[in-house]
Design a protein around this motif. Structure first.
Motif: not given
Length: 186
Positions: A96-100, A118-121, A125-127
């Motif tokens: 969530m931190k990465a997505l935010l 994007i790579n960090v997300a 674990g972000a899809t």
């Protein structure tokens, strides 16, 4: 004072959506799908995206409204406030931190989103669909924030207003209420 005559009992976005139901319909459908539809991100997490973008856009109405909704969905009031202060130290998952952070980049400009973010997300674990939906929610709330503030809509200062709005959106989603909003004139 709003730039055009809007229903006085419907501050913020609701008055605008009632003013022009033809343009409101597709916006409501998209918002309902993105924020309440089937998704691997919880409804509260998606509302966090709306909250953060609205906060960074300094849209008082949308920030207060989506903070209230997110708080209700998360079942507590601390996370939103901490996320608005500092995403890195907020009590949320690394994903969530990465997505935010991607959402905040979108708030600045679509071109501000970096391959590194994007790579960090993805590494967190972000899809692909979660990244897609984050960008789309962030872009949608930039539209909402600019619509609300660009039309100079009223933003109530009473926190109770936003609690009621949050409860209504939790129960009914982003669809127009079947009987409209005349009951709110009281």
């Amino acid at each position: 004072m709003p730039h055009i005559p809007l229903p006085g009992h419907l501050p913020g976005i609701t008055g605008l959506l009632e003013y022009s139901k033809d343009t409101a319909h597709p916006i409501r459908v998209l918002t309902q799908f993105l924020l309440r539809g089937k998704n691997s991100l919880a409804e509260g997490e998606r509302e966090l995206i709306a909250t953060v973008v609205s906060h960074y856009n300094e849209c008082k109405f949308c920030t207060a409204a989506h903070t209230a909704i997110a708080d209700l969905l998360l079942g507590e009031t601390e996370t939103c406030e901490l996320v608005k202060k500092d995403i890195d130290t907020a009590p949320i998952s690394e994903k969530m931190k990465a997505l935010l952070k991607i959402a905040v980049m979108v708030q600045v400009s679509g071109q501000a989103v970096t391959p590194e973010a994007i790579n960090v997300a993805k590494q967190s674990g972000a899809t692909d669909i979660e990244i897609h939906d984050t960008v789309l929610i962030a872009a949608l709330f930039c539209l909402y924030n600019r619509y609300v503030d660009g039309m100079a809509t009223v933003a109530p200062t009473d926190p109770q207003f936003y609690l009621g709005l949050g409860q209504r959106l939790k129960e009914n989603g982003y669809n127009r209420l079947p009987n409209g909003y005349d009951h709110l004139k009281n």
